[in-house]
Design a protein around this motif. Structure first.
Motif, short mmCIF file in Angstrom:
data_model
loop_
_atom_site.label_atom_id
_atom_site.label_comp_id
_atom_site.label_asym_id
_atom_site.label_seq_id
_atom_site.Cartn_x
_atom_site.Cartn_y
_atom_site.Cartn_z
N THR A 1 -15.38 -3.09 -4.92
CA THR A 1 -14.75 -1.86 -4.45
C THR A 1 -13.47 -2.20 -3.70
OG1 THR A 1 -16.95 -0.89 -4.19
CG2 THR A 1 -15.12 0.24 -3.11
N GLN A 2 -12.41 -1.42 -3.98
CA GLN A 2 -11.11 -1.67 -3.37
C GLN A 2 -10.62 -0.40 -2.67
OE1 GLN A 2 -7.85 -0.44 -5.00
NE2 GLN A 2 -6.95 -1.01 -3.05
N PHE A 3 -10.03 -0.57 -1.47
CA PHE A 3 -9.37 0.54 -0.80
C PHE A 3 -8.21 0.01 0.03
CE2 PHE A 3 -12.76 -0.65 2.18
CZ PHE A 3 -12.14 -0.64 3.42
N THR A 4 -7.32 0.92 0.41
CA THR A 4 -6.17 0.57 1.25
C THR A 4 -6.51 0.89 2.69
OG1 THR A 4 -4.66 1.08 -0.55
CG2 THR A 4 -3.72 1.00 1.65
N GLY B 1 -10.37 3.27 -4.17
CA GLY B 1 -8.96 3.64 -4.23
C GLY B 1 -8.47 4.52 -3.09
N GLN B 2 -9.34 4.95 -2.20
CA GLN B 2 -8.96 5.82 -1.08
C GLN B 2 -8.16 5.03 -0.05
OE1 GLN B 2 -7.99 8.63 0.38
NE2 GLN B 2 -9.95 9.66 0.04
N ASN C 1 4.35 2.63 16.58
CA ASN C 1 4.54 3.08 15.20
C ASN C 1 4.81 1.95 14.21
OD1 ASN C 1 3.88 5.75 15.35
ND2 ASN C 1 5.95 6.43 15.81
N ASN C 2 4.42 0.74 14.54
CA ASN C 2 4.47 -0.36 13.59
C ASN C 2 3.31 -0.20 12.63
OD1 ASN C 2 6.68 -1.67 14.88
ND2 ASN C 2 5.27 -2.44 16.41
N GLU C 3 3.59 -0.27 11.33
CA GLU C 3 2.57 -0.03 10.31
C GLU C 3 2.26 -1.32 9.57
OE1 GLU C 3 2.84 2.43 6.33
OE2 GLU C 3 2.80 3.77 8.08
N THR C 4 0.96 -1.60 9.42
CA THR C 4 0.50 -2.77 8.69
C THR C 4 -0.51 -2.31 7.65
OG1 THR C 4 0.72 -4.08 10.72
CG2 THR C 4 -0.50 -5.08 8.91
N LYS C 5 -0.29 -2.70 6.38
CA LYS C 5 -1.18 -2.29 5.29
C LYS C 5 -1.97 -3.47 4.77
CE LYS C 5 1.26 1.66 3.42
NZ LYS C 5 0.28 2.69 3.18
N PHE C 6 -3.20 -3.17 4.36
CA PHE C 6 -4.09 -4.17 3.77
C PHE C 6 -4.71 -3.60 2.51
CE2 PHE C 6 -4.22 -4.66 8.37
CZ PHE C 6 -3.96 -6.00 8.53
N GLU C 7 -4.99 -4.47 1.58
CA GLU C 7 -5.81 -4.12 0.43
C GLU C 7 -7.15 -4.77 0.66
OE1 GLU C 7 -5.94 -5.55 -4.11
OE2 GLU C 7 -4.07 -4.52 -3.57
N ILE C 8 -8.18 -3.95 0.79
CA ILE C 8 -9.52 -4.43 1.13
C ILE C 8 -10.39 -4.44 -0.13
CG2 ILE C 8 -11.56 -4.06 2.56
CD1 ILE C 8 -8.99 -4.66 4.18
N HIS C 9 -11.09 -5.54 -0.33
CA HIS C 9 -12.08 -5.66 -1.42
C HIS C 9 -13.43 -5.93 -0.77
CE1 HIS C 9 -9.14 -5.96 -4.77
NE2 HIS C 9 -8.36 -6.34 -3.77
N THR C 10 -14.45 -5.17 -1.17
CA THR C 10 -15.74 -5.30 -0.52
C THR C 10 -16.87 -4.82 -1.42
OG1 THR C 10 -16.97 -4.77 1.50
CG2 THR C 10 -15.63 -3.00 0.54
#
Length: 152
Positions: free
Chosen positions: A58-61, A142-143, A69-78
């Motif tokens: 399963t993958q989500f952002t 994908g959420q 307001n510093n933004e950090t994005k991750f792609e999570i797999h679990t």
């Protein structure tokens, strides 16, 4: 005359030793930049933007927006069932268990203190403020989920 020469030599020798010690200390502190970066990441727990973290089907952002307001994005797999389980497993969140579930105090190494300044981590699903806690929100493939610092 003999005493002046000895004092000058001693001063010169001590000065050279001081410069050599400073150079060695600087090389030890800056020579292994990768080691310094790894150590500070362990200490603070902060992960860099664009990381792909975890393993699973399963993958989500996951997005973190700090108090500046510093933004950090991750792609999570679990393979975990809830967002909270996945983020806890990856050490991206931490907090205290309460009557209503996990009260998140730290996200991506950044801790906020509601009692100190009214700031807290708000949990979002997509662009909507979540109606459920992070530990009871089931993962949708994908959420996008996020935590943002907000103040009362």
């Amino acid at each position: 005359m003999q005493k002046k020469i000895t004092n000058r030599h001693l001063q010169l020798f001590l000065c050279i030793m001081l410069v050599a010690m400073m150079a060695l200390a600087a090389a030890g502190c800056n020579g292994g930049k990768d080691d310094v970066a790894k150590d500070s990441a362990k200490t603070e727990g902060v992960k860099a933007d664009g990381n792909v973290l975890g393993e699973g089907d399963t993958q989500f952002t996951f997005t973190v927006v700090d108090g500046e307001n510093n933004e950090t994005k991750f792609e999570i797999h679990t393979d975990k069932k809830t967002v909270g389980e996945a983020l806890l497993e990856l050490d991206l969140i931490a907090g205290d268990e309460g009557d209503y579930g996990l009260f998140v105090k730290t996200v991506n190494g950044v801790t906020v203190d509601f009692d100190k300044d009214g700031a807290y981590w708000a949990f979002y699903i997509g662009d909507e403020y979540a109606a459920t806690g992070v530990d009871s929100t089931e993962i949708e493939e994908g959420q996008e989920y996020s935590f943002k610092v907000e103040k009362q």
